[in-house]
Design a protein around this motif. Structure first.
Motif, PDB file in Angstrom:
ATOM      1  N   THR A  39       0.922  -1.207   0.051  1.00 13.62           N
ATOM      2  CA  THR A  39       0.079  -0.070   0.013  1.00 13.62           C
ATOM      3  C   THR A  39       0.868   1.345   0.068  1.00 13.62           C
ATOM      4  OG1 THR A  39      -1.714  -1.323   1.307  1.00 13.62           O
ATOM      5  CG2 THR A  39      -1.710   1.364   1.144  1.00 13.62           C
ATOM      6  N   PRO A  40       0.754   2.233  -0.875  1.00 13.95           N
ATOM      7  CA  PRO A  40       1.368   3.350  -0.933  1.00 13.95           C
ATOM      8  C   PRO A  40       1.222   4.282   0.388  1.00 13.95           C
ATOM      9  CG  PRO A  40       0.273   3.209  -3.062  1.00 13.95           C
ATOM     10  CD  PRO A  40      -0.253   2.250  -2.212  1.00 13.95           C
ATOM     11  N   ARG A  41       2.312   4.918   0.902  1.00 10.54           N
ATOM     12  CA  ARG A  41       2.483   5.783   2.047  1.00 10.54           C
ATOM     13  C   ARG A  41       1.834   7.150   1.628  1.00 10.54           C
ATOM     14  NH1 ARG A  41       8.705   6.915   3.248  1.00 10.54           N
ATOM     15  NH2 ARG A  41       7.768   8.213   4.810  1.00 10.54           N
ATOM     16  N   GLY A  42       1.654   7.390   0.296  1.00  9.36           N
ATOM     17  CA  GLY A  42       1.302   8.404  -0.236  1.00  9.36           C
ATOM     18  C   GLY A  42       1.730   8.532  -1.712  1.00  9.36           C
ATOM     19  N   ALA A  43       1.303   9.756  -2.399  1.00  2.24           N
ATOM     20  CA  ALA A  43       1.674   9.696  -4.028  1.00  2.24           C
ATOM     21  C   ALA A  43       2.703  10.969  -4.124  1.00  2.24           C
ATOM     22  CB  ALA A  43       0.447   9.661  -4.576  1.00  2.24           C
ATOM     23  N   ILE A  44       3.543  10.942  -5.373  1.00  2.00           N
ATOM     24  CA  ILE A  44       4.365  12.078  -5.739  1.00  2.00           C
ATOM     25  C   ILE A  44       4.095  12.092  -7.177  1.00  2.00           C
ATOM     26  CG2 ILE A  44       6.699  13.049  -5.407  1.00  2.00           C
ATOM     27  CD1 ILE A  44       5.793  12.675  -2.648  1.00  2.00           C
ATOM     28  N   ILE A  45       3.823  13.436  -7.258  1.00  2.00           N
ATOM     29  CA  ILE A  45       3.751  13.752  -8.780  1.00  2.00           C
ATOM     30  C   ILE A  45       5.159  14.245  -9.116  1.00  2.00           C
ATOM     31  CG2 ILE A  45       2.779  15.136 -10.441  1.00  2.00           C
ATOM     32  CD1 ILE A  45       0.308  15.234  -9.061  1.00  2.00           C
TER      33      ILE A  45
ATOM     34  N   GLY B  90       8.376   3.815  -1.247  1.00  2.00           N
ATOM     35  CA  GLY B  90       6.950   3.453  -0.716  1.00  2.00           C
ATOM     36  C   GLY B  90       5.889   4.362  -1.397  1.00  2.00           C
ATOM     37  N   TYR B  91       6.189   5.263  -2.173  1.00  2.00           N
ATOM     38  CA  TYR B  91       5.130   6.173  -2.738  1.00  2.00           C
ATOM     39  C   TYR B  91       4.906   5.786  -4.033  1.00  2.00           C
ATOM     40  CZ  TYR B  91       6.743   9.446   0.807  1.00  2.00           C
ATOM     41  OH  TYR B  91       7.010  10.412   1.956  1.00  2.00           O
TER      42      TYR B  91
ATOM     43  N   SER C 132      -6.943   5.708  -5.112  1.00  2.00           N
ATOM     44  CA  SER C 132      -7.507   5.776  -3.597  1.00  2.00           C
ATOM     45  C   SER C 132      -6.230   5.931  -2.782  1.00  2.00           C
ATOM     46  CB  SER C 132      -7.929   4.352  -3.298  1.00  2.00           C
ATOM     47  OG  SER C 132      -9.204   3.986  -3.955  1.00  2.00           O
ATOM     48  N   VAL C 133      -5.293   7.047  -3.304  1.00  2.00           N
ATOM     49  CA  VAL C 133      -4.312   7.549  -2.204  1.00  2.00           C
ATOM     50  C   VAL C 133      -4.758   8.940  -2.058  1.00  2.00           C
ATOM     51  CG1 VAL C 133      -1.825   8.010  -2.179  1.00  2.00           C
ATOM     52  CG2 VAL C 133      -2.692   6.124  -3.551  1.00  2.00           C
ATOM     53  N   ALA C 134      -5.058   9.506  -0.575  1.00  2.00           N
ATOM     54  CA  ALA C 134      -5.439  10.555  -0.455  1.00  2.00           C
ATOM     55  C   ALA C 134      -4.596  11.744  -0.239  1.00  2.00           C
ATOM     56  CB  ALA C 134      -6.255  10.642   1.176  1.00  2.00           C
ATOM     57  N   LYS C 135      -3.270  11.526   0.165  1.00  2.00           N
ATOM     58  CA  LYS C 135      -2.107  12.401   0.299  1.00  2.00           C
ATOM     59  C   LYS C 135      -1.403  12.643  -1.165  1.00  2.00           C
ATOM     60  CE  LYS C 135      -2.530  14.043   4.518  1.00  2.00           C
ATOM     61  NZ  LYS C 135      -2.655  15.607   5.227  1.00  2.00           N
TER      62      LYS C 135
END
Length: 232
Positions: free
Chosen positions: A26-32, A55-56, A112-115
């Motif tokens: 599960t991703p800890r968050g997302a980075i563009i 982990g992103y 479904s990654v909120a941050k």
């Protein structure tokens, strides 16, 4: 392959090519990860892969897809450098920030990654500032962003954390522009500026002679800590 995913535009009438790197679990968050003027090249893909390894979920959209999708140009070949600059001059940044909004929506709704964080380089550094001012991105980082001094009128709209890495010998962002950035943003409660004495534009590039190992390591360490605090 430069890109491996397509993301719908806000109006749903077209698809934005993107390179997506996924973490294990599960991703800890997302980075563009926002490109320089050279396209979603090997260096940008490496940055995305590195964030995935941390982990992103990492997403690198193709900024120039409306002009010429899939370009990969070199800063060390004069003709290609000129092509890259021409693409930037022709780029519609206002429309481009709507593409960033579409990517944010896709990450939150489809993945479904909120941050969601944003990191951009050169032209992408400018977009990092725009994203902080114009979208609900959770945190943004700009490396050697160009033309930010011309957008200080939007600083009142920055409500989420923004970090800017500024090399003092940047041949694309002169001393007057850097001074304006500091005068306009040093007292902003959401903005952090870091200067890198004597370093030039592109010092954190993953490939090529522009890279400064010590400067890149310091900036990347600060960026990683910034996202760990604000994204997860």
């Amino acid at each position: 392959m430069t890109t491996n995913t397509e993301i719908a535009t806000l109006d749903g009438n077209a698809m934005i090519p993107a390179y997506v790197a996924r973490p294990e679990g599960t991703p800890r968050g997302a980075i563009i990860v926002q490109q320089e003027v050279f396209g979603v090249d090997a260096g940008i893909r490496k940055k995305a892969d590195d964030w995935a390894a941390k982990g992103y979920l990492a997403v690198a959209p193709d900024s120039f897809w409306r002009q010429k999708p899939g370009i990969e140009l070199s800063p060390y070949i004069e003709a290609e450098m000129q092509q890259a600059l021409d693409h930037m001059m022709a780029h519609d940044f206002d429309l481009g920030i709507r593409d960033i909004e579409a990517v944010i929506h896709w990450i939150r709704r489809e993945e479904s990654v909120a941050k969601v964080g944003f990191v951009g380089f050169c032209m992408g550094g400018k977009v990092a500032y725009m994203a902080a001012a114009r979208t609900d991105i959770d945190a943004s980082v700009g490396y050697y962003g160009v033309m930010i001094d011309q957008m200080l009128g939007e600083k009142h709209a920055i409500s989420r954390p923004l970090m800017l890495h500024i090399p003092t010998a940047d041949h694309f962002v002169d001393a007057a522009a850097q001074k304006a950035m500091h005068e306009g943003l040093d007292d902003h409660p959401r903005v952090t500026l870091h200067d890198y004495e004597g370093l030039d534009h592109g010092f954190a590039a993953e490939i090529g002679a522009r890279r400064d190992e010590a400067g890149a390591a310091l900036a990347d360490e600060r960026t990683e800590a910034f996202f760990a605090k604000n994204i997860g």
